[in-house]
Design a protein around this motif. Structure first.
Motif, short mmCIF file in Angstrom:
data_model
loop_
_atom_site.label_atom_id
_atom_site.label_comp_id
_atom_site.label_asym_id
_atom_site.label_seq_id
_atom_site.Cartn_x
_atom_site.Cartn_y
_atom_site.Cartn_z
N MET A 191 7.40 -0.98 -1.98
CA MET A 191 5.86 -1.33 -1.95
C MET A 191 5.54 -1.25 -3.33
SD MET A 191 5.13 -1.25 1.23
CE MET A 191 3.22 -1.55 0.88
N SER B 287 2.74 -1.85 -6.82
CA SER B 287 1.16 -1.84 -7.08
C SER B 287 1.21 -2.60 -8.47
CB SER B 287 0.68 -0.53 -7.57
OG SER B 287 -0.21 -0.59 -8.61
N LEU C 261 -1.22 -2.57 4.38
CA LEU C 261 -0.36 -2.45 2.94
C LEU C 261 -1.08 -1.00 2.33
CD1 LEU C 261 -0.05 -5.96 1.42
CD2 LEU C 261 1.60 -4.64 2.80
N LYS C 262 -2.41 -0.69 2.63
CA LYS C 262 -2.84 0.24 1.79
C LYS C 262 -2.13 1.59 2.43
CE LYS C 262 -7.06 -0.31 2.54
NZ LYS C 262 -8.64 0.29 2.71
N ALA D 132 1.16 2.11 1.56
CA ALA D 132 1.52 2.53 0.28
C ALA D 132 1.19 3.90 -0.25
CB ALA D 132 0.81 1.62 -1.00
N LEU E 195 2.67 6.03 -3.44
CA LEU E 195 2.50 4.98 -4.38
C LEU E 195 0.98 4.97 -4.73
CD1 LEU E 195 3.65 2.55 -6.05
CD2 LEU E 195 2.72 1.13 -4.26
N THR F 138 -7.38 2.02 -2.83
CA THR F 138 -6.57 2.72 -3.20
C THR F 138 -6.64 2.84 -4.72
OG1 THR F 138 -4.68 1.34 -2.95
CG2 THR F 138 -5.17 2.75 -1.03
N THR G 218 -4.02 4.00 -8.41
CA THR G 218 -3.04 4.11 -9.10
C THR G 218 -3.51 5.05 -10.67
OG1 THR G 218 -2.71 2.40 -10.42
CG2 THR G 218 -1.59 2.56 -8.37
N ILE H 64 -1.42 -4.58 -3.89
CA ILE H 64 -0.59 -4.01 -3.33
C ILE H 64 0.38 -5.07 -2.63
CG2 ILE H 64 0.15 -2.49 -1.69
CD1 ILE H 64 -2.30 -1.09 -1.69
N GLY I 108 3.78 -5.68 -0.35
CA GLY I 108 4.57 -5.07 0.60
C GLY I 108 5.76 -5.85 0.86
#
Ligand code: B12
Ligand code: SF4
Ligand code: SF4
Length: 317
Positions: free
Chosen positions: A73, A75, A133-134, A137, A142, A151, A153, A162, A164
Motif C-alpha cells: 500500500m 500513499s 483502498l482506504k 491502508a 499507512l 484518510t 498521512t 492511495i 494498492g
C-alpha cells in the motif's frame, strides 16, 4: 487481536522515501479482515442501498493473481488542479480536487516504477489490488481516518492518492509487524468538527463515524442524473468532487496551492459546453480530448456539462 503483517523491506522503504511516498506491506489476509468489516456494516443496514450498489458491491477483494501473498500500500502526494474556462470575459479556475487528474496514470506509473526498481525478484507479480483502498491502508497503519472519512498521512494531510498492489512475493521476504485491529481516527479530530460544519450536505454525521455517502456531493456529481431537490445550487464548488471538508481541515494547512493543468477552454468552447443543445459528435470529441488531457478520462458529456453549468452558476458568473 493482531494478525500477521510485514514491515517494508529496506529496498521498498528507501525507494518510497526517495520519492516522498509512504508505504506499508502486509500479508494478504488483511483484505479478508476488511471484507468482514464491510459485510458487517452492510448487515447492520449502515449503507444506503443505491450507494452500496454503485460503489461498494463491486469490490472483489482479490487481484489478478490466483494466490496473492502480500499487499503493498502506497500513499502518493497529490495536489489539487484546475482547468480554466472563459465566461462573459472572465476566467473561471474550475477546481479538480486531489487524485482526480491523471488518477489511473499515477497508479500505473507507481506500479511500473516498483517493477523496474528491482524490489521484487524476477518472476514475482505485482498487480492492482481490487479492494477498498482506504480500509486496507488504514488497517496496515499507512494512514489514519479524519472525521470527514478521508484518510491522512502526517506529511500530506489528505492530499494523497492511495495505490494498492497485490503480489505473490512471499511474506517471508519482508519483516513482520502487527496489523491494526481497527482503523484509527486522527487525534486532532477529537477536538475539531470543522469538516462536519463545512459540509454543505450534512454527509458527515454527528451520530456515527461512517459517511452518509449518498448525500456527498461527490457521489452526486461523479455519476449521471439530475440534482436531487435538496441540493442547493450554491453548494457546487468544483469541476467534479467537492473540496469543502478538505479545504477547511487544519491538517491540510501546509499543502500546496492547486496546480494548473494547462487546459483552457476559450469563450466559444465554454459556450458550447454550457448550451442546452446536444453537441455533434465531432464537436464533443474535440472538447472531450481537452478534458482528457487534464487527466480526466472517460467522463460522459451529460456529466461534464451538468457539472460545469452548476459550478458556473454557483460561482455567480
Ligand atoms: C466509493 C468511493 C467514494 C464514494 C464514497 C466515499 C466514502 N467515504 O466511502 C464517494 C463517491 C462519495 C467518494 C467521495 C470522495 N472520494 Co472516493 N473513493 C471511493 C472508493 C472507490 C471506495 C471507498 C470505499 O471503500 N468506501 C466504502 C466505505 C465503507 O469505506 P471506508 O470509508 O474506508 O469505511 C471504513 C471506515 O468507516 C471504518 N470505520 C467504521 N467505523 C469507524 C469508526 C472510526 C472511529 C474509524 C476511525 C473508522 C471506522 O470501517 C469502514 C470499513 O473498513 C475509493 C477507491 C478504492 N478503490 O478504494 C475512492 C477514494 C476513497 N476516494 C478518494 C477521494 C479523494 C474522494 C474525495 C475526497 C473526492 C473529492 N470530493 O474531492 C471524496 C471524499 C468524500 C468523503 N468525505 O469521504 C480517495 C481518498 C484518498 C484519501 N486521502 O483518503 C480514494 C482512496 C481513491 C484513491 N485511490 O486515492 N469516494
Ligand atoms: S477538519 Fe478537523 S475533524 Fe475534520 S478531519 Fe480535519 S482535523 Fe479532523
Ligand atoms: S466531499 Fe463535500 S459533500 Fe462530500 S462529505 Fe466532503 S464536504 Fe460533504
Amino acid at each position: 487481536m493482531t494478525i500477521g503483517v510485514v514491515i517494508l523491506s529496506d529496498s521498498l522503504r528507501m525507494w518510497a522515501h526517495a520519492r516522498g511516498y509512504e508505504a506499508a506491506v502486509a500479508g494478504f489476509e488483511v483484505v479478508t479482515e476488511v471484507r468482514k468489516t464491510i459485510e458487517a456494516l452492510k448487515n447492520a443496514g449502515s449503507f444506503d442501498e443505491r450507494f452500496f450498489d454503485k460503489c461498494v458491491k463491486g469490490f472483489k477483494y482479490d487481484s489478478e493473481i490466483a494466490e496473492p501473498k502480500i499487499v503493498i500500500m502506497l500513499s502518493v502526494p497529490r495536489p489539487a488542479h484546475y482547468i480554466t474556462f472563459s465566461v462573459a470575459g472572465k476566467q473561471l479556475a474550475a477546481i479538480v480536487p486531489p487524485t482526480y487528474a491523471y488518477y489511473r496514470e499515477e497508479a500505473r506509473r507507481v506500479r511500473d516504477e516498483i517493477l523496474s526498481a528491482g524490489i521484487l525478484k524476477s518472476g514475482q507479480q505485482l498487480v492492482p489490488l481490487r479492494a477498498p483502498l482506504k480500509s486496507v491502508a488504514a488497517r496496515v497503519g499507512l494512514v489514519r481516518y479524519g472525521r470527514n472519512n478521508i484518510t491522512y498521512t502526517r506529511s500530506r494531510g489528505s492530499y494523497h492518492q492511495i495505490v494498492g498492489l497485490a503480489s505473490d512475493a512471499p511474506p517471508g521476504a519482508f519483516e513482520i509487524d502487527p496489523v491494526l485491529e481497527s482503523p484509527g481516527l486522527m487525534d486532532e479530530c477529537l477536538r475539531c468538527r470543522a469538516c462536519a460544519a463545512s459540509c454543505p450536505t450534512g454527509a458527515i454525521p454527528g451520530d456515527r463515524f461512517l459517511l452518509r455517502a449518498h448525500r456527498c456531493l461527490t457521489f452526486l456529481n461523479e455519476f449521471p442524473g439530475e440534482w436531487p431537490d435538496w441540493v442547493d445550487p450554491s453548494w457546487h464548488n468544483a469541476f467534479v468532487g467537492c473540496m469543502k471538508c478538505q479545504a477547511c481541515c487544519p491538517m491540510n494547512a501546509g499543502n500546496p496551492e492547486p496546480e494548473d493543468t494547462g487546459v483552457r477552454f476559450d469563450e466559444p468552447e465554454t459556450t458550447q459546453l454550457l448550451s442546452d443543445e446536444p453537441l455533434p459528435a465531432d464537436v464533443w470529441r474535440g472538447l472531450d480530448l481537452k478534458i482528457e488531457s487534464a487527466g480526466l478520462g472517460g467522463d460522459r458529456q451529460d456529466v461534464v456539462r451538468r457539472n460545469l453549468r452548476a459550478l458556473i452558476k454557483a460561482q455567480g458568473f
